[in-house]
Design a protein around this motif. Structure first.
Motif: not given
Ligand code: GLA
Length: 686
Positions: A203-213
């Motif tokens: 969570p402390r790193i911004p991401s283009f992705s995500s688990q639920n996506a």
């Protein structure tokens, strides 16, 4: 050719809920039919096997200068040792001009600027197709626009093949074996694990992705060096394969990134990681066909061929054919104008204010540029920030967020917009169409009957504002908040926008349309880096947005349509501390999205997507403005350019597969850094 039908290869048969006309909300109408525009895009279709295959060939080759200068001198291993044992082969059958020759330059121009090379921390490289070069992903969707409807499937990339378990809940993927990063280090499942566990899920790193996506509760197991397995809570999460393509599953080089990550290095912070690999730190390490080797602020990025690229043609030539790619850092308009005049090679024509001029130039028989006109699959929208607290710093912002969350307010705004005038202000003629928001009008899944449209009706708009307690109490022409809200001050709303000519036209017209109903709209023009970061931080009241591919192929980025993940639609993002606060219609959309994911019957799935579109437009989830067509412009000297829409599954830069582009020898332009490939200092290989 039938672009509209093809796009997802689904013919739409059942409309399983009552006819819309029986239940139109107050003030709403059906969306008017748009005028026909000539769609001259004829697309040739192939089976996936005619596009790509993994195969060991008897013999491989590379440009002669590379052998002479790098292999013979011992700087590089011979090409067959740099390639995977079984490389990806791009097939001649789907190449418009067949096997090519080496050399030459591809000249791009962009209006964006790179945030940096650490895409694992959500850095953009400035868009316009440079992201697509450096970020290689497990799967690839761009070229799918060319796949025969009956054979439609997501294409392999770093994941060579995959299979679903019998219960449909586990997906085993086989990564390409023996492929190497541009510095010669092996690409393995460790790169995938690092990307997922240490960046996406961190969570402390911004991401283009995500688990639920990827799929609700998706979990990753590393089986061995080249095998990974996904587990999903529910069966048939087909969208996961779409979300393993650009830009949601493109691993970065773990062997470089680990030493910059606090989990592996006590001397660095999460912020350090997010800022690591700034734009001037070149050459970057990539799995892409070209590697950024030099960067000059606001001027140029030069990319040279990657000697470790893992794709070849059927004759065994290591790709890419073109040795050098340049990205001139300028404006989006100049991308189109320079491509028209022949000083650049590639542009998505997408700025309506310059359409007439470009069309005039194109008509000349000496035009250096080939143009491919597509359907109306671009649109502008207003996105209203619906998170009540995220990036809210004062009472005014808090009050605007509450208004944004109110359907009556959003309807009031929609009714205040004269889309016909807006379209004509953008470009005269038949190009633009009124757009209610939601899915693009000229792509599959779109059914007019799903759409609820709140057309231009300023008096209804004013009535709604008054019902919300927004009246001009001090007689200055601007409505005030009720006394107890934000001091009863004037309703002033800041709209973030880009700084191009189209943005200018929208801003000017929207300011006056909002003034007509007593709202003071204040445009805030941002460059691409400012725009990207205020978007990611959800730091805006409203955003003027040009739509993207999720409105064409919803499966691709469902979290930008319905809030299935915290990274959710740009206008309703959440964080751990400032979470999304979903309204009932949003909950309904989330449920629909999950049903869409697992529905296997194409007609039923299309119907569910239609219902989602209905909810989106009925609730003015974003305010649609106008839809319009684009054209792909490419210099005539470039070979192997298939006809393509500027956007479908991905933007054209990915769809057309630039690694296959080539230029006949006598038309090749002078390279800036001829006969060179990236050379890494040893200490970058931490
Ligand atoms: C920007 C441009 C588009 C396209 C994409 C590619 O958004 O406006 O035309 O080039 O980048 O990512």
């Amino acid at each position: 050719m039938n672009y509209k039908k093809h796009l997802l290869g689904i013919s739409i048969v059942c409309i399983c809920f009552p006819a819309l006309s029986e239940m139109l909300p107050e003030g709403a109408t059906k969306i008017p039919k748009a005028s026909e525009i000539p769609n001259r895009l004829s697309i040739e279709y192939f089976s996936p096997e005619q596009i790509v295959e993994f195969k060991k060939l008897d013999h491989y080759s590379e440009p002669q200068w590379l052998t002479d200068k790098y292999v013979k001198t011992g700087k590089l291993r011979p090409v067959e040792q740099r390639l995977p044992d079984v490389p990806m082969v791009l097939k001649t059958a789907s190449m418009p001009d067949g096997v090519g020759v080496y050399g030459g330059v591809l000249r791009h121009v962009i209006g964006g600027r790179p945030q940096g090379w650490n895409w694992s921390a959500a850095h953009s490289q400035g868009w316009g197709g440079i992201n697509y070069i450096v970020q290689q992903c497990l799967t690839r969707t761009g070229p799918m626009y060319q796949i025969k409807p009956e054979a439609l499937e997501v294409l392999p990339n770093l994941a060579q093949s995959w299979e679903w378990s019998e219960d449909g809940k586990a997906l085993t993927m086989h990564l390409i074996e023996g492929a190497k990063w541009s510095d010669g280090e092996p690409f393995t499942s460790e790169d995938v694990r690092f990307y997922w566990e240490d960046t996406v899920l961190e969570p402390r790193i911004p991401s283009f992705s995500s688990q639920n996506a990827l799929g609700e509760g998706a979990k990753l197991e590393i089986v061995d060096e080249y095998t990974i397995r996904w587990y999903f809570e529910k069966a048939s999460q087909n969208q996961a394969l779409y979300n393993m393509a650009f830009m949601t599953f493109c691993p970065g080089p773990a062997h470089i990134l680990k030493s910059l990550h606090p989990k592996y290095n006590d001397n660095v912070t999460y912020e350090d990681f997010s800022n690591a690999l700034p734009a001037n730190e070149v050459p970057t390490v990539t799995m892409g066909p070209w590697v950024p080797v030099s960067y000059k602020d606001d001027q140029i990025i030069v990319l040279r061929r990657n000697p470790y690229y893992w794709k070849v043609d059927e004759a065994g030539n290591q790709l890419p054919y073109i040795d050098e790619v340049r990205y001139k850092l300028s404006t989006w308009e100049s991308r189109t104008l320079e491509t028209m005049s022949g000083s650049a090679d590639f542009s998505n024509m997408e700025n309506p204010p310059i359409y007439i001029e470009t069309l005039r130039k194109l008509a000349s028989p000496n035009s250096p540029t080939r143009a491919m006109f597509g359907p109306r699959n671009l649109a502008f929208q207003i996105q209203m920030n619906m998170n009540p607290t995220l990036s809210v710093s004062d009472d005014r912002e808090a009050a605007i967020r509450q208004l944004n969350r109110d359907l009556k307010f959003r309807k009031a705004i929609s009714h205040a917009i004269d889309r016909k005038s807006l379209g004509q202000a953008l470009v005269k003629g038949p190009f633009t169409a009124e757009y209610a928001g939601g899915l693009h009008p000229e792509t599959s899944f779109y059914r007019e009957d799903d759409v609820v449209y709140y057309p231009y009706n300023p008096s209804l708009s004013k009535q709604y504002l008054a019902e919300l307690g927004l009246v001009d109490t001090d007689g200055n022409g601007v409505v005030n908040f009720p006394k107890e809200v934000n001091n009863g001050d004037d309703v002033e709303i800041v709209i973030n926008s880009g700084n191009g000519t189209a943005d200018g036209v929208f801003n000017e017209n929207l300011v006056s349309m909002m003034a007509d109903i007593g709202i003071k709209l204040i445009p805030r023009l941002l460059d691409s880096v400012q725009g990207d970061s205020s978007r990611d931080a959800a730091d805006f009241d409203w955003r003027l947005n040009r739509s993207d591919k999720e409105l064409i192929v919803p499966m691709q980025r469902m979290e930008w349509l319905a809030p299935i993940a915290e990274s959710g639609p740009i206008w309703h993002r959440g964080t751990e501390n400032k979470p999304q606060v979903l309204q009932p219609f949003e909950e309904k959309m989330v449920n629909l999205a999950h049903e869409i994911f697992i529905e296997r019957d194409a007609a039923k799935q299309a119907d569910l997507i239609g219902q989602l579109n209905h909810e989106m437009t009925k609730n003015v989830y974003h305010v649609g403005l106008v839809a319009y067509p684009g054209a792909l412009l490419v210099n005539k000297r470039i070979k192997n350019v298939p006809n393509a829409p500027i956007i479908a599954y991905q933007w054209a830069e990915d769809a057309v597969m630039r690694e296959r582009f080539w230029v006949p020898q006598d038309q090749q332009l002078k390279e800036l850094q001829p006969h060179t490939v990236p050379e890494y200092k040893l200490d970058t290989k931490k």
